[in-house]
Design an enzyme around this catalytic site. Structure first.
Site, PDB file in Angstrom:
ATOM      1  CE  LYS A  13     -23.685  -1.204  24.085  1.00  0.00           C
ATOM      2  NZ  LYS A  13     -23.716  -2.652  24.273  1.00  0.00           N
ATOM      3  CD  GLU A  61     -31.521   5.430  27.444  1.00  0.00           C
ATOM      4  OE1 GLU A  61     -31.942   5.882  28.489  1.00  0.00           O
ATOM      5  OE2 GLU A  61     -30.439   5.562  26.851  1.00  0.00           O
ATOM      6  CG  HIS A  79     -32.255  -1.899  30.296  1.00  0.00           C
ATOM      7  ND1 HIS A  79     -32.479  -0.764  29.200  1.00  0.00           N
ATOM      8  CD2 HIS A  79     -31.762  -2.929  29.466  1.00  0.00           C
ATOM      9  CE1 HIS A  79     -32.048  -1.137  28.212  1.00  0.00           C
ATOM     10  NE2 HIS A  79     -31.650  -2.254  28.082  1.00  0.00           N
ATOM     11  CG  LEU A 122     -22.616 -14.329  38.217  1.00  0.00           C
ATOM     12  CD1 LEU A 122     -22.837 -14.301  39.757  1.00  0.00           C
ATOM     13  CD2 LEU A 122     -21.724 -13.070  37.821  1.00  0.00           C
ATOM     14  CE  LYS A 123     -29.498 -16.007  31.333  1.00  0.00           C
ATOM     15  NZ  LYS A 123     -30.338 -14.735  31.261  1.00  0.00           N
ATOM     16  CB  CYS A 176     -34.694  -0.968  24.904  1.00  0.00           C
ATOM     17  SG  CYS A 176     -33.342  -1.918  23.912  1.00  0.00           S
TER      18      CYS A 176
END
Length: 756
Positions: free
Chosen positions: A116, A669, A698, A18-19, A730
């Site tokens: 998270k 962040e 991201h 899938l990645k 990040c």
């Protein structure tokens, strides 16, 4: 007879299919039809691998994130992502990843905030609400997957996130109360449940993990309101809780009008008998008896010892499952042929956990003698690990026992240290830096792969890595950054790299776990006491510093993050393992200082995610976590500057604890949450230097200079300008140089404008 089921299965595939499909689709090398075909193949394979279960989860498969999927199902994508060109899949990925101005005919689109999933290492896209939010059901994804499963002969159990947890996971941008939306939300859920019933679903798993957190009276009332409305719908509801104890919510969960309740018996073993006694006799009790979050074999005999009386009491009302979705563990241990055989025999990945579930079920249904061979083999593995001399190191345990309070203290307070550091470093106002990593190019990855396979000599590999480090240093000098990094070309992962050089760790080749989207990590396995045999980073940082007159940061991962991003041993308290790691990192910090490195960054990206789910339990965790960081960091002279970095901006409620870390500079962040962290400084005066991340790494978006300037001006209203740094939010490992270069040019230009 006991009923077996699963709450969810790893979606990335045993070979990360899938990645790679997602990344090729985003790069334009695969079509939407290609991506859909690969996803369908993975779902079919996963259902076949779970076919021995009585009920197999459907809807747990996602192209990015299950919470984002629920937002799509409820028609709740942010307007900035939904009301643009393209189809539904385009909108879905815009919400997940954002869209750069160069990729969109109209404008850049900010990605949804990412944080998270409870206290795991998985991330989800935070649902966004306002007082005007409306919900419009879009069940196509779930209905199509249910039809697929039925075509493959699967006994399907659709999985959805419950309405109260969905609201609990989200945020409002206008100050409104998201609970006010519940009455508006419930009709969409009722409609969805009826559609699933019409499609043939007998049971629906409705996940409400918010029940293991501290809930005030309003949230508890919301659960009663929601499920008394939903009880009119036809499918039988299995209310799933996991990751913790129900505590004062146990009676609430038992009394909700659902057909069954799932309890995470790994996290809440003391509540098994309580809930078995309390649950009405017309409801089933599902017990999560196999850990869905860690990779150690289950002690099957020990489990049966407490499980058999429960089975005798409940009979056919007893269901068995893993504790939570198996999303959090690798797929298949059988691929790990290169792993040390002794350690391999102690482990179980997703498929092996389902085998364990099958053994427990047969033992209950047919007696232990029916699976005696499997039980004997399991006991041999359990005893092997318990008695192995590889697990304990007397010298390490003695060093931990000798830890004193003084070990965690700097020589002088921050105000005295920072004056010495400024005199030594001579940095301008608003100093610019990055978080550590730079793009891991195909060339870097290829060289690492060849080196691991033995196709590239160590000297040649070192030469290639040094060439990449020099490239990184020269690029940063050209960009005009003030504090440089070596780029971490030699590092496969910020945790695995260190674990590979520490005694007490083991490593897999295919033990990948999804972190978010296409981002996968391969957590190292902490099986024994930790010791640092030799320096881990000194030679690389010393080489980088030799290339420039500007300061180069030494880059380390902190003990709490190494712990929280590993599969951790379960035979001693996490605190003890963290202190062992702290001593190992402390040795590395001191060796870097001896090598002339004046700035050392110790990343604690995962500090917050180790927090217990209930705030009343936070103090104990924060005490040992922060003490571990201080032990690792504080064995240096006052003139050595200690930095740390943390991801994901949910820090307002622990800002005082973060201040106790006493790092000279902290970078956090803040970009995806629009400097939400700054709210903490309304009531708390942060004492040290801070770099609020000014752009989201991201997303492929290149930041806007004016936006950065405005963000820093906002920060300067809360924190004195002389204590502000400018940096991304990040590391840049996952980005490309063609994205990184213009982004950092913009960041440096913003810093120059602010200085002017």
């Amino acid at each position: 007879m006991v009923t077996t089921h699963n709450l969810g299965f790893p979606r990335i595939g045993g070979q990360r299919e899938l990645k790679f499909a997602l990344e090729q689709y985003w790069a334009g090398r695969k079509t939407e039809q290609d991506l859909s075909a690969i996803a369908a193949e993975l779902r079919e394979s996963h259902w076949q691998q779970q076919s021995a279960l009585d009920f197999v989860p459907v809807g747990d498969f996602s192209l990015y994130d299950q919470v984002l999927d629920m937002s799509v199902t409820l028609g709740n994508l942010p307007a900035r992502a939904a009301d643009k060109e393209g189809n539904e899949l385009d909108a879905y990925f815009r919400a997940a990843r954002g869209r750069g101005a160069n990729d969109s005919p109209c404008c850049a689109i900010a990605a949804g905030e990412m944080t998270k999933w409870f206290d795991t290492n998985y991330h989800y896209i935070v649902p966004e609400f306002t007082a005007d939010t409306e919900f419009k059901l879009n069940p196509e994804r779930l209905i199509n997957q249910l039809a697929e499963a039925q075509q493959h002969g699967v006994s399907a159990k659709p999985v959805i996130i419950g309405p109260v947890t969905y609201l609990w996971l989200g945020k409002t941008s206008d100050g409104s109360n998201r609970l006010d939306l519940l009455e508006r939300l419930l009709p969409a859920y009722s409609q969805l449940l009826e559609i699933l019933a019409d499609a043939g679903a007998e049971w629906v798993q409705i996940d409400e993990p918010a029940l293991v957190t501290e809930l005030d009276a309003n949230w508890r009332y919301a659960f009663n309101l929601a499920y008394h409305q939903l009880k009119a719908n036809r499918p039988k509801l299995l209310l799933a809780t996991y990751f913790g104890e129900l505590r004062n919510n146990l009676q609430l969960a038992c009394e909700l009008p659902v057909a069954g309740v799932h309890l995470d018996a790994i996290s809440a073993p003391d509540e098994v008998n309580r809930i078995a006694d309390w649950l009405p006799t017309h409801k089933v009790l599902s017990l999560g008896v196999i850990s869905g979050r860690n990779i150690w074999k289950t002690d099957l005999n020990k489990t049966l010892n407490w499980l058999e009386p429960v089975h005798e009491k409940l009979g056919e009302r007893l269901w068995l499952a893993p504790s939570c979705s198996l999303l959090h563990v690798p797929v298949d241990l059988s691929q790990e042929t290169g792993l040390d055989p002794e350690i391999r025999n102690w482990l179980a990945f997703a498929l092996q956990k389902l085998d364990e579930l099958h053994v427990l079920t047969r033992a209950l249904n047919e007696g232990r003698e029916s699976v005696q061979q499997q039980l004997t083999q399991n006991q041999t593995a359990i005893d092997s690990r318990r008695n192995s001399t590889r697990v304990t190191n007397p010298d390490v345990r003695a060093a931990v026992a000798d830890i004193t309070t003084e070990l965690g203290n700097r020589q002088s307070p921050y105000a005295q240290r920072i004056a010495l550091q400024q005199e030594k470093l001579q940095l301008p106002a608003f100093p610019t830096t990055t978080i550590g990593s730079f793009p891991q190019t195909p060339e870097i990855r290829q060289a690492r792969l060849q080196f691991r396979k033995g196709d590239l000599a160590a000297a040649d590999y070192e030469a290639q890595m040094k060439a990449e480090i020099e490239r990184c240093i020269r690029n940063q000098e050209a960009l005009g950054l003030d504090v440089l990094v070596h780029g971490e070309a030699e590092r496969n992962d910020m945790v695995e790299y260190f674990g590979e050089q520490l005694d007490g760790y083991a490593f897999t080749r295919f033990g990948w776990v999804q972190s978010y989207g296409s981002r996968c990590v391969k957590p190292p396995i902490l099986f024994g006491d930790i010791r640092r045999p030799k320096a881990m980073t000194v030679d690389w940082i010393r080489y980088a510093q030799s290339l420039t007159d500007k300061p180069v940061k030494g880059m380390l991962t902190g003990p709490v993050t190494i712990l929280n991003w590993s599969f951790v041993r379960d035979d001693q308290p996490r605190k003890d393992s963290c202190l062992q790691l702290a001593l190992a990192i402390r040795e590395e910090v001191q060796d870097l200082e001896k090598a002339g490195v004046g700035i050392i960054q110790i990343d604690e990206a995962a500090l917050r995610e180790g927090l217990p789910l209930r705030q009343s339990d936070w103090e104990g965790y924060l005490d040992w976590a922060i003490n571990s960081f201080r032990i690792a960091a504080n064995g240096v002279e006052d003139s050595t500057q200690i930095h740390t970095h943390m991801c994901y901006s949910e820090f307002n409620d622990i800002i005082e604890a973060i201040a106790r870390m006493d790092a000279d500079v902290i970078t956090i962040e803040t970009s995806r949450s629009d400097m939400e962290l700054l709210d903490a400084f309304k009531s708390f005066e942060y004492p040290n230097d801070i770099g609020p991340g000014v752009y989201d790494i991201h997303s492929p978006n290149v930041p806007n200079k004016e936006q950065i300037i405005n963000l820093m001006k906002l920060a300067a209203e809360r924190i004195p300008a002389e204590r502000l740094w400018i940096n991304p939010d990040c590391g840049l490992k996952t980005r490309k140089w063609e994205e990184v270069t213009p982004a950092l040019e913009t960041m440096v230009a913003a810093a120059q404008a602010l200085r002017a």
